[in-house]
Motif scaffolding. Structure first.
Motif, PDB file in Angstrom:
ATOM      1  N   ALA A 168       0.837  -1.206   0.000  1.00  0.00           N
ATOM      2  CA  ALA A 168       0.000   0.000   0.000  1.00  0.00           C
ATOM      3  C   ALA A 168       0.868   1.251   0.000  1.00  0.00           C
ATOM      4  O   ALA A 168       0.563   2.235  -0.681  1.00  0.00           O
ATOM      5  CB  ALA A 168      -0.941  -0.001   1.207  1.00  0.00           C
ATOM      6  N   GLY A 169       1.956   1.223   0.773  1.00  0.00           N
ATOM      7  CA  GLY A 169       2.875   2.347   0.781  1.00  0.00           C
ATOM      8  C   GLY A 169       3.512   2.553  -0.584  1.00  0.00           C
ATOM      9  O   GLY A 169       3.590   3.676  -1.089  1.00  0.00           O
ATOM     10  N   ALA A 170       3.953   1.462  -1.209  1.00  0.00           N
ATOM     11  CA  ALA A 170       4.587   1.560  -2.523  1.00  0.00           C
ATOM     12  C   ALA A 170       3.624   2.113  -3.560  1.00  0.00           C
ATOM     13  O   ALA A 170       3.983   2.973  -4.381  1.00  0.00           O
ATOM     14  CB  ALA A 170       5.101   0.181  -2.945  1.00  0.00           C
ATOM     15  N   ALA A 171       2.382   1.624  -3.544  1.00  0.00           N
ATOM     16  CA  ALA A 171       1.405   2.074  -4.522  1.00  0.00           C
ATOM     17  C   ALA A 171       1.042   3.542  -4.316  1.00  0.00           C
ATOM     18  O   ALA A 171       0.883   4.301  -5.281  1.00  0.00           O
ATOM     19  CB  ALA A 171       0.150   1.211  -4.442  1.00  0.00           C
ATOM     20  N   ASN A 172       0.916   3.972  -3.057  1.00  0.00           N
ATOM     21  CA  ASN A 172       0.631   5.374  -2.785  1.00  0.00           C
ATOM     22  C   ASN A 172       1.788   6.272  -3.207  1.00  0.00           C
ATOM     23  O   ASN A 172       1.570   7.396  -3.678  1.00  0.00           O
ATOM     24  CB  ASN A 172       0.321   5.574  -1.302  1.00  0.00           C
ATOM     25  CG  ASN A 172      -1.074   5.110  -0.921  1.00  0.00           C
ATOM     26  OD1 ASN A 172      -2.006   5.242  -1.700  1.00  0.00           O
ATOM     27  ND2 ASN A 172      -1.211   4.564   0.272  1.00  0.00           N
ATOM     28  N   MET A 173       3.019   5.794  -3.035  1.00  0.00           N
ATOM     29  CA  MET A 173       4.170   6.570  -3.494  1.00  0.00           C
ATOM     30  C   MET A 173       4.142   6.729  -5.007  1.00  0.00           C
ATOM     31  O   MET A 173       4.407   7.818  -5.542  1.00  0.00           O
ATOM     32  CB  MET A 173       5.467   5.899  -3.050  1.00  0.00           C
ATOM     33  CG  MET A 173       5.734   5.964  -1.563  1.00  0.00           C
ATOM     34  SD  MET A 173       7.310   5.159  -1.123  1.00  0.00           S
ATOM     35  CE  MET A 173       6.985   4.731   0.593  1.00  0.00           C
ATOM     36  N   ALA A 174       3.824   5.653  -5.714  1.00  0.00           N
ATOM     37  CA  ALA A 174       3.760   5.720  -7.173  1.00  0.00           C
ATOM     38  C   ALA A 174       2.661   6.671  -7.629  1.00  0.00           C
ATOM     39  O   ALA A 174       2.835   7.438  -8.588  1.00  0.00           O
ATOM     40  CB  ALA A 174       3.547   4.327  -7.756  1.00  0.00           C
ATOM     41  N   GLU A 175       1.512   6.628  -6.942  1.00  0.00           N
ATOM     42  CA  GLU A 175       0.422   7.535  -7.296  1.00  0.00           C
ATOM     43  C   GLU A 175       0.847   8.989  -7.069  1.00  0.00           C
ATOM     44  O   GLU A 175       0.572   9.863  -7.908  1.00  0.00           O
ATOM     45  CB  GLU A 175      -0.813   7.198  -6.448  1.00  0.00           C
ATOM     46  CG  GLU A 175      -2.121   7.758  -6.985  1.00  0.00           C
ATOM     47  CD  GLU A 175      -2.348   9.209  -6.662  1.00  0.00           C
ATOM     48  OE1 GLU A 175      -3.214   9.829  -7.308  1.00  0.00           O
ATOM     49  OE2 GLU A 175      -1.659   9.755  -5.758  1.00  0.00           O
ATOM     50  N   ALA A 176       1.528   9.255  -5.964  1.00  0.00           N
ATOM     51  CA  ALA A 176       1.990  10.615  -5.683  1.00  0.00           C
ATOM     52  C   ALA A 176       3.012  11.070  -6.726  1.00  0.00           C
ATOM     53  O   ALA A 176       3.020  12.236  -7.141  1.00  0.00           O
ATOM     54  CB  ALA A 176       2.596  10.683  -4.281  1.00  0.00           C
TER      55      ALA A 176
END
Length: 554
Positions: free
Chosen positions: A55-63
């Motif tokens: 979830a952290g990785a995906a949120n970083m990519a979205e940001a």
């Protein structure tokens, strides 16, 4: 002499390099080891940031996608890895953010056997992503990936999911990419632009609403200058406050959760609304109550890059499908033959009054704390947040004066703010990045503090600790007064939490102590150390101008 061909994993990385990808956010998995190995060959071009949860990785990519306008790249393993990452895909979809999620997959030869962590990703992500596919032939790697980049960035931007079978990754990778993908962009119909000019010239109470993604600095500057010259009031959609400077004298506020009631009234009274890029969804329209179909049919001009969004909920007077930046540049050339400076000044005065200090019952006044941040932080500071009532203070009292300074999920995703801050600081280490997080929100992805420490990403986080899931508590007290169930929180000492990870922590319990605590945290970040300000607030002050007692009818 025969030249050895490159396998599909290597070709995938070739496409990332060709498209100027600078960061990959991942949690490693044995299902895509070949891709990780290929990334090792381009460590000078692409930084791989290993995260502690998908979830952290995906949120970083979205940001990353929000901040750069290019697809953020996330890589996770199959099954649980992919489903953990689905939150970032959902946010990218709701927020119109370009993103590509690569998922390691079982071998093609094992498909349909119920193999270890087997998932049909086309089925699982079909409703969340713009396109969900699986790489079935190594020789088509470049073709599939170039389509992924194009799909993520064309029209209404959004996420793409590509599953990577482990046996295909080591097969022949086919042809190399020739160049970076250049997204197709639709321009605004000149005839429609002329009609907008005519309608605008006849309007007495016009209002412009901006939102969405895909904007350029050239376009927002041109549109902002044009609107300010005309005195055309401009409102920004939910969590899009950095599209134009909030200091422009025709900027009149944002439409989201807890908006200015006087701005809502101005929307209702407008005789022409020009919405560019904004989907006019549930939050900006206050649960689909701010507008009505009869009025939009007579007053709404809706321009959006996705044709499926025009007329989706609101039947407009005029509709157009065009790239947001190109729409803005076309509009900035219009000459309606009149101005609205007096009306803009009145709405601007309403905005200035709305962002003035509010009184609270507790020892910490969040309006004062956020206003202090607004005064002392550089104009290019990136502010991030996830979901929760604490964010209402940030959105109301921070003035965004520069582009790409707000990272916040229109999807209302908890756990977004801190990973977004890590991504922002990794991309722009020279800029200050401040995450405002609720106590419940932060601990959903707070373990990524380990990631920040590992890579020397000096984020600054203000944890607003009121010991409750604030948004839910607010609704709970309103609908079921004094019956508190499942919303109380027992939190750790976040100073000790920070120190356990090797970060800096400072506790603050009074408004007057916040400037000193903030400066201590900033000093730590300047020295390269992530920092946390543990700000203790009262749950009674549940939102700006609202208390729990008032919600209970007291």
């Amino acid at each position: 002499m025969t030249v050895a061909s490159r396998n599909a994993a290597q070709r995938l990385v070739d496409v990332l390099v060709a498209n100027d990808v600078s960061h990959v956010f991942c949690v490693p998995g044995e299902s895509y080891l070949a891709v990780l190995d290929a990334l090792g060959d381009v460590a000078d071009r692409i930084q791989v940031i290993t995260c502690r949860h998908e979830a952290g990785a995906a949120n970083m990519a979205e940001a990353y996608g929000k901040l750069t306008g290019k697809p953020g790249i996330c890589m996770v393993t199959r099954g649980p890895g992919a489903t953990h990452a689905s939150i970032g895909v959902h946010t990218a979809h709701q927020d119109s953010t370009p993103m590509i999620l690569f998922v390691g997959q079982i071998a093609v030869t094992d498909r349909g056997r119920g193999a270890f962590q087997e998932v049909d990703y086309r089925e699982v992500f079909g409703g969340l992503a713009k396109w969900a596919t699986e790489l079935e032939s190594g020789e088509r790697t470049t073709e599939v990936l170039e389509r992924a980049f194009a799909t993520a960035t064309q029209g209404r931007m959004g996420p793409v999911v590509v599953a990577l079978p482990e046996d295909v990754l080591v097969a022949d990778g086919g042809p190399a990419p020739l160049r970076a993908v250049v997204p197709a962009r639709a321009a605004l119909d000149p005839a429609l632009a002329k009609e907008i000019e005519r309608r605008l010239g006849a309007a007495e109470r016009p209002l412009m609403i901006l939102g969405g993604s895909g904007w350029t600095d050239e376009a927002t500057t041109a549109l902002g200058d044009w609107a300010e010259r005309l005195g055309l009031p401009v409102a920004l959609s939910f969590r899009r406050k950095d599209l134009i400077s909030n200091d422009r004298q025709n900027y009149v506020g944002d439409l989201g959760l807890g908006p200015n009631p006087k701005l809502l009234q101005r929307v209702r009274e407008a005789d022409l609304i020009i919405a560019v890029g904004a989907r006019l969804g549930e939050n900006p329209t206050q649960g689909y109550t701010l507008l009505d179909r009869e009025r939009t049919a007579a007053t709404l001009i809706h321009l959006h890059p996705g044709p499926e969004e025009v007329g989706r909920v609101w039947a407009p007077l005029l509709g157009g499908t065009a790239d947001n930046a190109l729409s803005a540049l076309a509009l900035s050339q219009l000459e309606p033959g009149r101005t609205w400076h007096e009306a803009a000044a009145a709405v601007r005065a309403d905005f200035e009054a709305f962002i003035s200090r509010v009184e609270v019952t507790g020892a910490v006044n969040m309006s004062d704390c956020i206003r202090h941040l607004d005064e002392v932080m550089p104009v290019d500071t990136v502010f991030t947040n996830g979901a929760g009532n604490y964010a209402a203070w940030l959105h109301r009292f921070i003035r965004h004066r520069a582009r790409r300074t707000q990272l916040a999920p229109t999807s209302g995703a908890m756990g977004y703010g801190y990973p977004a801050a890590i991504a922002a600081k990794a991309i722009h280490p020279e800029r200050e990045v401040v995450c405002i997080a609720g106590d419940g929100e932060y601990l959903m992805t707070g373990q990524e503090l380990a990631t920040a420490v590992q890579y020397g990403v000096a984020t600054l986080t203000v944890i607003v600790d009121n010991g409750t899931y604030g948004t839910i508590r607010m609704h709970q007290e309103r609908d079921y007064p004094s019956r508190v169930v499942a919303t109380d929180l027992k939190n750790p000492d976040f100073v000790k939490y920070a120190e356990a990870f090797g970060a800096f922590g400072v506790r603050c319990e009074r408004t007057e102590d916040f400037p000193k605590a903030l400066e201590a945290a900033r000093a730590a970040t300047r020295a390269g150390q992530p920092a946390i300000v543990h700000l203790i607030t009262s749950a009674e002050d549940i939102a700006p101008g609202r208390t729990l007692t008032q919600l209970r009818g007291g």
